[in-house]
Design an enzyme around this catalytic site. Structure first.
Site, PDB file in Angstrom:
ATOM      1  N   ASP A  67       4.956  -6.490  -8.832  1.00  0.00           N
ATOM      2  CA  ASP A  67       4.986  -4.989  -9.573  1.00  0.00           C
ATOM      3  C   ASP A  67       6.232  -4.750 -10.006  1.00  0.00           C
ATOM      4  O   ASP A  67       7.415  -5.025  -9.630  1.00  0.00           O
ATOM      5  CB  ASP A  67       4.248  -4.129  -8.360  1.00  0.00           C
ATOM      6  CG  ASP A  67       4.656  -4.266  -6.932  1.00  0.00           C
ATOM      7  OD1 ASP A  67       5.998  -4.872  -6.889  1.00  0.00           O
ATOM      8  OD2 ASP A  67       4.199  -4.404  -6.043  1.00  0.00           O
ATOM      9  N   ASN A 136      -0.813   0.110   5.422  1.00  0.00           N
ATOM     10  CA  ASN A 136      -1.973   0.424   4.862  1.00  0.00           C
ATOM     11  C   ASN A 136      -2.756  -0.538   4.189  1.00  0.00           C
ATOM     12  O   ASN A 136      -3.795  -0.510   3.960  1.00  0.00           O
ATOM     13  CB  ASN A 136      -1.994   1.780   3.866  1.00  0.00           C
ATOM     14  CG  ASN A 136      -1.425   1.397   2.559  1.00  0.00           C
ATOM     15  OD1 ASN A 136      -1.086   0.206   2.087  1.00  0.00           O
ATOM     16  ND2 ASN A 136      -1.299   2.305   1.545  1.00  0.00           N
ATOM     17  N   HIS A 138      -2.205  -2.541   1.752  1.00  0.00           N
ATOM     18  CA  HIS A 138      -1.828  -2.753   0.270  1.00  0.00           C
ATOM     19  C   HIS A 138      -1.144  -4.094   0.049  1.00  0.00           C
ATOM     20  O   HIS A 138      -0.500  -4.741   0.921  1.00  0.00           O
ATOM     21  CB  HIS A 138      -1.144  -1.949  -0.360  1.00  0.00           C
ATOM     22  CG  HIS A 138       0.397  -1.735  -0.287  1.00  0.00           C
ATOM     23  ND1 HIS A 138       0.791  -0.495  -0.265  1.00  0.00           N
ATOM     24  CD2 HIS A 138       1.083  -2.485  -0.041  1.00  0.00           C
ATOM     25  CE1 HIS A 138       2.321  -0.498   0.004  1.00  0.00           C
ATOM     26  NE2 HIS A 138       2.417  -1.969   0.130  1.00  0.00           N
ATOM     27  N   GLU A 143      -3.283  -0.324  -3.794  1.00  0.00           N
ATOM     28  CA  GLU A 143      -3.600   0.541  -2.377  1.00  0.00           C
ATOM     29  C   GLU A 143      -5.087   0.244  -2.247  1.00  0.00           C
ATOM     30  O   GLU A 143      -5.874  -0.072  -2.974  1.00  0.00           O
ATOM     31  CB  GLU A 143      -3.038   2.022  -2.812  1.00  0.00           C
ATOM     32  CG  GLU A 143      -1.539   2.166  -3.490  1.00  0.00           C
ATOM     33  CD  GLU A 143      -0.733   2.149  -2.115  1.00  0.00           C
ATOM     34  OE1 GLU A 143      -0.764   1.688  -0.941  1.00  0.00           O
ATOM     35  OE2 GLU A 143       0.571   2.586  -2.424  1.00  0.00           O
TER      36      GLU A 143
HETATM   37  P1  PGA Z   1       7.917  -3.864   2.984  1.00  0.00           P
HETATM   38  O1  PGA Z   1       6.900  -3.549   2.014  1.00  0.00           O
HETATM   39  O2  PGA Z   1       8.608  -5.283   3.087  1.00  0.00           O
HETATM   40  O3  PGA Z   1       8.985  -2.910   2.503  1.00  0.00           O
HETATM   41  O4  PGA Z   1       7.369  -3.279   4.270  1.00  0.00           O
HETATM   42  C1  PGA Z   1       5.653  -4.743   2.089  1.00  0.00           C
HETATM   43  C2  PGA Z   1       4.828  -4.073   1.064  1.00  0.00           C
HETATM   44  O5  PGA Z   1       4.633  -2.849   0.901  1.00  0.00           O
HETATM   45  O6  PGA Z   1       4.266  -4.924   0.399  1.00  0.00           O
END
Ligand code: PGA
Length: 259
Positions: A67, A136, A138, A143
């Site tokens: 992304d 959450n 995702h 999301e």
């Molecule tokens: P993070 O993000 O490694 O900063 O916790 C993980 C993600 O959102 O896929």
């Protein structure tokens, strides 16, 4: 699904880097789909160490990223392009032509996303997708509520996800873009192999739901239950809500583990 539980995030990172080194040794022109965020930082550091020790050669690998923020260009210091340049592409001396990323400055986002899907296909598809997971549930910027048949597209970033990314924007939440371009869940599920890394207690509930919960678009990571070749690399904090039976299974599976 293989579940491996490690003492700490260093061990998770080292294992992930070693697995990728094995993959590249077997298939030097592997196609990787790579994550950003805090979790993979240590993995990239280990990969760079392996490159310096000549135990990993990424010069023929082709990488795509999951992304990119939309509305900022690849030169913006908060962009995922700059993150990847800093943590992997430059220190691992990867040819720029081999590191493909979504362009957050593209004026026609629909076309940008369609071209990205086409580029992944033209490269022969993804050999290994490396994922993080949001608290959450995702994956990428897919999301909760993202359709399982989603493809690369522009999406709105949830407030908690924007907050989790503020570290890339000098902790200024208002500077984190509100939308992003992300590969879709269907795109991720087409990878031949998926590695998901999760560390820290904030991920424990999402990990437990991914493994034990229903397959639901409310928890995008639960879509991984449908994939035949997924490994979860967890530290014990991220595994805190799993039960003992799973941990015993894990030890057995760990012995048989390979990419
Ligand atoms: P993070 O993000 O490694 O900063 O916790 C993980 C993600 O959102 O896929």
């Amino acid at each position: 699904m293989q579940i491996e539980i490690f003492e700490d995030e260093q061990a998770v990172a080292q294992t992930a880097a070693n697995l990728l080194a094995n993959q590249l040794a077997t298939k030097p022109n592997s196609v990787l789909l790579l994550p950003t965020g805090r979790t993979p930082l240590l993995m990239y550091a280990h990969m760079v160490e392996l490159v310096q020790q000549k135990q990993l050669d990424l010069t023929n690998a082709k990488t795509f990223n999951l992304d990119e923020f939309y509305g900022i260009g690849p030169e913006h210091p908060g962009s995922y392009r700059q993150y990847m340049e800093r943590v992997l592409f430059v220190p691992a001396a990867m040819p720029t032509a081999n590191t493909v990323m979504l362009n957050g400055a593209a004026t026609d986002s629909v076309r940008e996303c369609a071209d990205y899907e086409a580029a992944i296909k033209a490269a022969g598809g993804v050999d290994v997708a490396v994922l993080g997971i949001g608290a959450n549930g995702h994956i990428g910027f897919n999301e909760p509520g993202s359709p399982f048949d989603s493809r690369t597209r522009q999406v709105r970033i949830q407030p908690e996800t924007r907050a989790a990314n503020a570290f890339l924007f000098n902790n200024k939440l208002e500077e984190v873009p509100e939308t992003a371009l992300t590969v879709g869940i269907a795109t991720i599920l087409e990878a031949r192999k998926i590695l998901l890394l999760a560390t820290g207690e904030s991920k424990a509930a999402a990990i437990a739901a991914l493994i034990n919960g229903p397959i639901t678009e409310g928890l995008p990571a639960s879509s991984l239950q449908k994939h035949p070749n997924v490994s979860l690399l967890l530290d014990k904090n991220a595994a805190a809500q799993l039960n003992t039976n799973e941990i015993v299974t894990t030890e057995v599976e760990r012995l048989a583990h390979s990419l």
